[in-house]
Every structure is written in C-alpha cells, then in structure tokens.
Design an enzyme around this catalytic site. Structure first.
Site, PDB file in Angstrom:
ATOM      1  N   ASP A  93     -27.096  -9.587  30.892  1.00  0.00           N
ATOM      2  CA  ASP A  93     -25.706  -8.607  31.132  1.00  0.00           C
ATOM      3  C   ASP A  93     -24.660  -9.675  31.570  1.00  0.00           C
ATOM      4  OD1 ASP A  93     -23.632  -7.074  32.111  1.00  0.00           O
ATOM      5  OD2 ASP A  93     -24.687  -6.047  33.376  1.00  0.00           O
ATOM      6  N   TYR A 109     -22.733 -14.338  24.291  1.00  0.00           N
ATOM      7  CA  TYR A 109     -22.427 -13.163  23.253  1.00  0.00           C
ATOM      8  C   TYR A 109     -22.629 -13.590  21.810  1.00  0.00           C
ATOM      9  CZ  TYR A 109     -19.229 -12.473  27.789  1.00  0.00           C
ATOM     10  OH  TYR A 109     -18.753 -12.430  28.873  1.00  0.00           O
ATOM     11  N   GLN A 112     -18.321  -9.326  11.452  1.00  0.00           N
ATOM     12  CA  GLN A 112     -17.054  -9.525  11.330  1.00  0.00           C
ATOM     13  C   GLN A 112     -16.352  -8.960   9.863  1.00  0.00           C
ATOM     14  OE1 GLN A 112     -14.826 -10.359  13.372  1.00  0.00           O
ATOM     15  NE2 GLN A 112     -15.228 -11.859  14.790  1.00  0.00           N
ATOM     16  N   CYS A 143      -1.027   5.943   7.122  1.00  0.00           N
ATOM     17  CA  CYS A 143      -2.168   5.475   7.525  1.00  0.00           C
ATOM     18  C   CYS A 143      -2.012   4.590   8.608  1.00  0.00           C
ATOM     19  CB  CYS A 143      -3.009   4.892   6.548  1.00  0.00           C
ATOM     20  SG  CYS A 143      -4.511   3.860   7.006  1.00  0.00           S
ATOM     21  N   CYS A 152       0.764  -1.097  -0.026  1.00  0.00           N
ATOM     22  CA  CYS A 152       0.060   0.032  -0.106  1.00  0.00           C
ATOM     23  C   CYS A 152       0.951   1.203  -0.146  1.00  0.00           C
ATOM     24  CB  CYS A 152      -0.815   0.179   1.190  1.00  0.00           C
ATOM     25  SG  CYS A 152      -2.016   1.577   1.246  1.00  0.00           S
ATOM     26  N   ASP A 184     -18.052 -15.741  22.593  1.00  0.00           N
ATOM     27  CA  ASP A 184     -17.550 -14.824  21.586  1.00  0.00           C
ATOM     28  C   ASP A 184     -17.599 -13.414  22.204  1.00  0.00           C
ATOM     29  OD1 ASP A 184     -16.525 -13.940  19.499  1.00  0.00           O
ATOM     30  OD2 ASP A 184     -18.092 -14.076  18.219  1.00  0.00           O
ATOM     31  N   CYS A 238      -2.830  -0.427   8.836  1.00  0.00           N
ATOM     32  CA  CYS A 238      -2.128  -1.554   8.732  1.00  0.00           C
ATOM     33  C   CYS A 238      -0.760  -1.385   9.179  1.00  0.00           C
ATOM     34  CB  CYS A 238      -1.901  -2.069   7.349  1.00  0.00           C
ATOM     35  SG  CYS A 238      -3.579  -2.318   6.549  1.00  0.00           S
ATOM     36  N   CYS A 291     -11.328 -12.004  20.511  1.00  0.00           N
ATOM     37  CA  CYS A 291     -10.606 -10.813  19.656  1.00  0.00           C
ATOM     38  C   CYS A 291      -9.383 -10.102  20.396  1.00  0.00           C
ATOM     39  CB  CYS A 291     -11.534  -9.958  19.113  1.00  0.00           C
ATOM     40  SG  CYS A 291     -12.487  -9.224  20.638  1.00  0.00           S
ATOM     41  N   GLU A 324     -27.435 -12.474  24.907  1.00  0.00           N
ATOM     42  CA  GLU A 324     -26.825 -11.300  24.534  1.00  0.00           C
ATOM     43  C   GLU A 324     -27.184 -10.177  25.371  1.00  0.00           C
ATOM     44  OE1 GLU A 324     -24.318 -10.154  21.502  1.00  0.00           O
ATOM     45  OE2 GLU A 324     -25.789  -8.846  22.549  1.00  0.00           O
TER      46      GLU A 324
END
Length: 464
Positions: free
Chosen positions: A371, A324, A295, A106, A100, A394, A109, A420, A345
């Site tokens: 919760d 989740y 995602q 930027c 890039c 998740d 990345c 994540c 959720e």
C-alpha cells in the site's frame, strides 16, 4: 487498477492549483454578460479566462486567449461565473476548425479548436505555472509527441435508451451525465473507428438494450476487443453479440451481473499483449487482462518508457525500484538493460502479472504487493531496499506524496517520476526539492491530444 477504458482514479479536491473542485452549482438561466469580454489567458482545463465589468472572473468554454467575445453565462457561482461564447468578435490566430463534428457536444476533447502546437505550449505553460506556485522555476520543458489523430486504442462508450426507444451510443457531454450519440470518433485508432457503424447497428437490433451498461473497446497490435457490461443475462442478445463478434473478427468478453459481476470470454480468450520497442533492446511482450491499466496512447507510451530508460541509463547490477509498477511497463525495460529491479504494486493481481511478464521475457524482476499511500509501509519498503541506485514512480492521479516525503530521509541518488496530474506532481516535487533533490530533466508527454490532460516526466538527482 482501473478498468480498461477508465481514467486513473480522480484525486481529492485541492485548493493548491487550478479551480477547487466544489459541489456543482445549480445551472442559472442563460444570461448575456453585457459588454464584450477580452479573454486574458487559458485556465488549466482549457477554458478562456476573462473578467466582467464588475471584476468577477468568467470561465468561457471554447474561448481562446486574446479573443473578444460576447458570452452567455450558464452557471453562476459566488466567486466566478461559467459561460460559453455567444458571439466571437475577434479570432485568435491559434483558432482552427475542430476536426470532429461532435466538438462542443461531446465532453471528450476540449481543445480541438486550438492549433496543435498551441495545445502543447499550453500544457507546458500549465506545468510551469503550477511549479511556480511551489517556488520552483521550470525554464526548460521538453516535449514528447505522437500522431495528431487516431491515437486512442481504448475507450468506454456509454449506452442509453431514450424516451422514444432509440438506442444512444457515445460519450458524456462535458460536466454532465447526458450521453452524446456519436457515429464516429476522431481520436479512436482506425481499427476501433471501423467498428462504430456495425456496433450501432447491433445495438439497435438488441431485444434488451437497457441491460447493457457500457461497452469498452480495445485495440492491440493484433486484436480488436469488445468488452460488454451486461447488467443481466439475455440469451437472445447474447447470440446477437456472438454473431457480431464472429462477423467482424473481434474478441468478445462480458461482465455479467449488477453487483458482483463475473467476467468471461465468449469463445477462445485472446492474447492481450503490449509490445515495447525500446532502442537497443529486444522487443518486450507484456501480457495484460481486462481490468488492468493500459495507457491509451501506445506511441507516446513507448517514448515515455524509452526516455526513462535513457535518463536512468541503468548498468548491469545496479539496483532500481519501480513503485506503482502496473504490469511492468518500466520494470521490464529497466531489467532488460541489466538492472536488478524490484517492483511494488497495490494490486496482488498486478504483482502476479509482473512476475509472469518477467519470466516470459527472460528478465529478472522481483515484485511485492504494498500500500504505497501508507507512510509506514513506504518507509519500511525504502528501508528494506536501502542502497538503491534509482527509483521510478508512476502513481495514479493523487500522486506519491508519502513516497516523496519518505525520500527526504531515505535518500536515493536518482528519481524518475511519471505523472498524470501536474498539480500533485508539483506538490510532490516540492517535497523532493526541499529535501535536497534537484530537477535535472522535465518533459511533457502529449498522451491525450486535443484534451487538457497530459503526462509529465521528471528526473531528480539528490545533491544534498
């Protein structure tokens, strides 16, 4: 849930892994480090780690392990300095030409200068190191990968009008609010990349570009969607946006208002859908709406869902709870295998979305709002669902600590954890291991190629 184009909520500051998140130091005048520095390794965020002549740690942007560099310090802190490469004296064999043109400007990345195989090995090593700090050895870490370019199907573009009246459209610089004006993005899927030139032309034609807060781009299998954050209505610009949408065959929506912004579609609302192709199953179609979490990498998401289904190998009648659960990304494929799935959720809207998606696909999933950060709520939920065969987690970036602590008492035979944030995953995994669970499978999913971010999948089994 997060807006389309947003990352999941950031976790709280922690001293347990990586660099502690501290208040930003005042930028120091750029100074040379003096002697050449040898980069010893990569930090978790992808920066090179070296030590100066006095032994002080120096984090060096875009420097790779094994390289000798002359560095220029741009931020002084008490315990470490932050620097960038002034001169590259020796190159790593893993250094490549970034694909890039905006790399280094930027902030999107951070790792494009590192060969893709080495990027993935780095992520595996980060996971291994974080678990070692918890006293857990991860010797065998699998890998899920996808396309090496054009993988991102959603993104948020910042908008700014500079002092000369030029409209800037792009992403923020690293660790800065400064907007980097871009004409193309290497990681956007091609249908969205094709919108960049006409979108820039449109922005330059607006009468009131300062009223545009940001722009979100989204691509599904059949739709290109542009979502505008409009701070105040402007009739003339609204017509320009509508003409743009018609000319380029995009679905256009907008949030209008500075505080309690109201969302509306301009024209016929599109069918926003995610299709999951899981081996051995009829394709599942999941509907979602602006504001739902999705995602960014569809290809890797399919692999993650398939891997969790493979690991849990649900049989007809088995009871599985999905916490989740989002819009049903894992709930529906597990139910399609014959399991009796209960989803929980935090968002009432997402509970409704799960129910609608289950009905649409002819699978049975019950769902409730809860919760999941509250210990008492989690304990009550696990007690009410006693006798589970498996559990799926998740969570957002702050992890699922309340759940993992409760699993010490409310045992579930198998737990599939999709994370994540590797730091909070290591913390939560330690709770499970100390409670008698054993790690059976581990895989890093390279969801965010060219960045230091990653997803991790783990399977735990209770052995007592």
């Amino acid at each position: 849930m997060a807006m389309l184009g947003k990352r999941r909520p950031a976790r709280a500051a922690s001293n347990k892994s990586g660099l502690a998140r501290k208040p930003a130091a005042k930028p120091a005048p750029v100074t040379e480090s003096g002697d050449a520095l040898v980069v010893e390794r990569l930090a978790h965020d992808g920066r090179g780690v070296a030590h100066d002549a006095a032994g002080k740690t120096v984090f060096i942007d875009r420097a790779l392990a094994g390289e000798r560099v002359e560095a220029a310090v741009h931020v002084n802190r008490k315990r470490f300095d932050e620097a960038h490469v002034k001169a590259l004296l020796s190159r790593s064999e893993q250094r490549v030409e970034p694909p890039c043109v905006y790399f280094g400007q930027c902030g999107g990345c951070q790792l494009q200068h590192l060969a893709i195989g080495a990027q993935r090995a780095h992520k595996q090593e980060v996971l291994r190191e974080l678990f070692a700090r918890q006293g857990i050895d991860l010797s065998d870490i699998g890998l899920l990968t996808g396309s090496s370019e054009h993988y991102r199907r959603r993104a948020r573009l910042g908008v700014k009008v500079d002092g000369q009246g030029n409209v800037l459209l792009g992403f923020r610089a690293a660790h800065s609010h400064r907007l980097v004006d871009i004409a193309q993005c290497h990681v956007l899927v091609e249908p969205l990349q094709a919108l960049m030139p006409p979108l820039r032309k449109l922005m330059a034609s607006l009468e009131a570009p300062r009223l545009v807060g940001h722009i979100e781009l989204l691509a599904t299998d059949v739709e290109r969607v542009v979502l505008v954050r409009q701070l105040k209505e402007h009739a003339g610009d609204a017509q320009r946006w509508q003409a743009f949408a018609e000319q380029h065959s995009v679905a256009l929506g907008a949030w209008v208002g500075r505080e309690a912004a109201e969302f509306g579609w301009q024209g016929t609302p599109p069918a926003l859908e995610e299709t999951l192709h899981i081996p051995g199953q009829t394709p599942l179609v999941l509907s979602f709406a602006p504001g739902d979490f999705l995602q960014v990498n569809a290809e890797v998401n399919q692999q993650m869902v398939a891997r969790v289904v493979e690991w849990l190998a649900p049989k007809a009648g088995q009871r599985i709870m999905d916490l989740y659960a989002g819009m049903g990304n894992f709930s529906l494929p597990l139910a399609a295998s014959g399991a009796r799935v209960h989803a929980a959720e935090g968002s009432a809207a997402m509970v409704s979305r799960i129910a609608d998606n289950a009905a649409r696909n002819g699978v049975e999933v019950t769902a409730q709002q809860a919760d999941l950060s509250a210990a008492e709520t989690v304990k009550a939920l696990l007690k009410a669902q006693a006798g589970l065969d498996a559990l799926v987690l998740d969570p957002p970036r702050n992890g699922a600590e309340a759940v993992c602590q409760a699993l010490g008492r409310h045992k579930v035979p198998r737990v599939a954890y999709v994370s994540c944030d590797p730091a909070t995953l290591a913390r939560d995994a330690a709770h499970l291991v100390h409670a008698g669970y054993r790690i059976k499978q581990v895989a890093v999913a390279d969801m965010f190629l060219h960045t230091a971010h990653m997803e991790t999948l783990m399977l735990f089994e209770y052995e007592g």
